[in-house]
Design an enzyme around this catalytic site. Structure first.
Site, PDB file in Angstrom:
ATOM      1  N   ASP A 188      23.633  55.986   6.211  1.00  0.00           N
ATOM      2  CA  ASP A 188      24.394  56.121   4.904  1.00  0.00           C
ATOM      3  C   ASP A 188      23.303  55.889   3.957  1.00  0.00           C
ATOM      4  OD1 ASP A 188      23.956  53.248   5.621  1.00  0.00           O
ATOM      5  OD2 ASP A 188      26.010  53.013   4.884  1.00  0.00           O
ATOM      6  N   ASP A 266      21.782  41.355  11.839  1.00  0.00           N
ATOM      7  CA  ASP A 266      21.209  41.215  10.590  1.00  0.00           C
ATOM      8  C   ASP A 266      21.255  39.786   9.920  1.00  0.00           C
ATOM      9  OD1 ASP A 266      23.877  41.559  10.016  1.00  0.00           O
ATOM     10  OD2 ASP A 266      23.613  42.647   8.235  1.00  0.00           O
TER      11      ASP A 266
END
Length: 422
Positions: A188, A266
C-alpha cells in the site's frame, strides 16, 4: 571517494617533488673534497644514498597504486551491488498502484529486481501480480494456516500472520536468493521519483557506519505543513525505527532471524534489545506515502496522520551529494549545537506566533507527560516506543511549525531513553 582520489594524487605529487628536490640537491651541492679520490668516494656515496632513496620512493608509489586499485575495486563493488525491492503483499489488488510506480521510476532492472512476496492466497491480487509477467518475481508464502494465539490475542491474528510472512519473505531474499541487502516496502506504498536514487546513495553509508542499522524512506512527522518541502535533500539520523520503505543488510537479518517475534514485528524492532543503540537514516520529506486505509490496524493513525504525509515531488541527485555528514560523530558535532544553541521558547509563545525574529527555536521537555503535552499542542505524533519519540534522535524531534524550524528537545545533559516512557 573524492577524498581517496585526492590522497592518491597528492601521493604521486609528493613522489615527483621529492625526487626533483633530491636531484636539485645533488646538482647544487658544494664541493667538499681536496683531491680526485675524495671526489670519487663522495660521488659513489651520494649515488648509493640516492639509489636507496629511489627504492624507498618506488615502494611508496607501489603502495599508492595498490591502495588506489583497492579503493576503485571497493567503489565499483558498492556501485554494482544489487538492491532488490521486496514488496510484501496479501489481499490488496491495489498493489498495482505500488508496482506501477516502482517500475516507472526504477532506473535499472538488473540493479533493482522487484520481488513480490504474497501471503493470504488472494486470487484477484495474485492475478494482478501475474499480469506484470517477468517484470517482477512473484513468490508465495506457502503456509496459509491460522496461527495458535492466546485467547486475548484472537483479534490480533492478522499481526501474527504478518510477522510470519515477513520472516519467510526475508529468509527467501537473504537465504535462498543470497542478496547482500534489500529494500522492503508494503503493497500500500507509493514511492517518489527519487526513491531508488535515495537508497542507492545511502547504501554505502549503511555499510560503513556500524552505528546505523537501517535507511528509511519515511518521516513520521512528514505532514506537508511540518516539513521544509523546498529542501528535499535534508536527511537526518533517527533512533526510532520508521519502517514504511526501509533498507537493511543481510548481516542484520542474521542477527534478527533467530529471535524474530510471533507478532507486532515493527514495535519489537523498536525495543532496546533489538535496536542496541543504533539509528536509521530518514528524510525530511518522505519518499513513500501510504494509500492503504484498509488493513489489520483498521485505519489506526491513517485518518489523523498517514494520509497527510507529503510525498516528495522534487528529484534529488543523492548519489552526487556527500552524505558523510550523517556518520555519527560528524552528525552530532553539527546537529547538537544547532539544537542547543537555538533560543528556547515556551509552547504558548510558539502558538501565539511570537518572537518570529528568532528564527529556529527550541522547546524543552523534561518528562514523559510534558513531551506528550507539547507534541500534541504542536501537531507532532506524541506516542513513544520504549521511550523513543517518532523521528527523534537523542530525544530531539525536528519539524516545522508555522513555517519555522522547531526542535522539541530534552535538556542538553540528556543521558538516554527511559523505556518506561511508553
Amino acid at each position: 571517494m573524492l577524498k581517496k582520489s585526492s590522497l592518491v594524487l597528492w601521493g604521486v605529487v609528493l613522489f615527483v617533488a621529492w625526487n626533483a628536490l633530491l636531484l636539485f640537491f645533488l646538482w647544487t651541492r658544494p664541493p667538499a673534497f681536496d683531491n680526485h679520490s675524495h671526489l670519487t668516494e663522495e660521488v659513489i656515496r651520494l649515488a648509493q644514498d640516492a639509489e636507496l632513496e629511489l627504492e624507498h620512493q618506488k615502494d611508496l608509489l607501489r603502495q599508492i597504486h595498490r591502495y588506489s586499485a583497492l579503493w576503485s575495486k571497493k567503489r565499483k563493488k558498492v556501485e554494482e551491488t544489487v538492491l532488490p525491492v521486496v514488496v510484501i503483499a496479501c489481499d490488496r489488488s491495489t498493489v498495482r498502484r505500488c508496482l506501477d510506480k516502482l517500475l516507472h521510476y526504477r532506473p535499472s532492472r538488473e540493479r533493482f529486481p522487484i520481488i513480490v512476496s504474497q501471503d493470504c492466497g488472494h486470487e484477484e491480487t495474485a492475478r494482478v501480480i501475474a499480469s506484470y509477467g517477468d517484470a517482477v518475481m512473484h513468490i508465495k508464502q506457502p503456509d496459509l494456516s491460522d496461527i495458535p494465539v492466546p485467547t486475548d490475542h484472537r483479534k490480533f491474528q492478522g499481526y501474527y500472520k504478518i510477522a510470519r510472512h515477513y520472516r519467510w519473505a526475508l529468509s527467501q531474499v537473504f537465504r535462498t536468493f543470497k542478496y547482500q541487502a534489500a529494500i522492503v516496502v508494503e503493497d500500500d506504498l507509493e514511492v517518489a521519483a527519487d526513491f531508488f536514487e535515495y537508497f542507492q546513495a545511502a547504501f554505502p553509508l549503511l555499510l560503513a557506519d556500524p552505528s546505523l542499522w537501517c535507511v528509511s524512506a519515511w518521516n513520521d512527522n512528514g505532514k506537508e505543513q511540518m516539513v521544509e518541502a523546498s529542501r528535499p535533500e535534508l536527511l537526518y539520523r533517527t533512533d526510532f525505527f520508521p519502517g514504511l520503505g526501509w533498507l537493511l543488510l543481510s548481516e542484520l537479518w542474521d542477527e534478527l532471524e533467530p529471535k524474530w517475534p510471533r507478532a507486532f514485528w515493527d514495535d519489537w524492532m523498536r525495543q532496546p534489545e533489538q535496536r542496541r543503540g543504533r539509528s536509521c537514516i530518514r528524510p525530511e520529506v518522505s519518499r513513500t506515502m501510504t494509500f492503504g486505509r484498509k488493513g489489520v490496524s483498521h485505519g489506526q493513525f491513517f485518518d489523523q496522520y498517514l494520509k497527510f504525509i507529503k510525498l516528495n515531488d522534487r528529484f534529488v541527485p543523492f548519489t552526487q551529494l556527500d552524505l558523510s555528514y550523517l556518520k555519527k560523530e560528524e552528525y552530532e558535532r553539527s546537529f547538537l549545537p544547532k539544537v542547543y544553541d537555538a533560543p528556547e521558547l515556551r509552547v504558548e509563545e510558539l502558538q501565539g506566533n511570537q518572537h518570529r525574529e528568532l528564527g529556529t527555536v527550541r522547546v524543552q521537555y523534561s518528562s514523559r507527560d510534558s513531551f506528550k503535552a507539547f507534541a500534541k499542542a504542536l501537531g507532532v505524533m506524541d506516542d513513544l516506543k520504549s521511550g523513543v519519540p517518532r523521528a527523534g534522535y537523542r530525544g530531539i524531534v525536528s519539524f516545522l511549525y508555522r513555517g519555522r524550524r522547531v526542535y522539541l528537545a530534552p535538556p542538553s545533559d540528556w543521558t538516554g531513553y527511559d523505556p518506561s516512557w511508553s
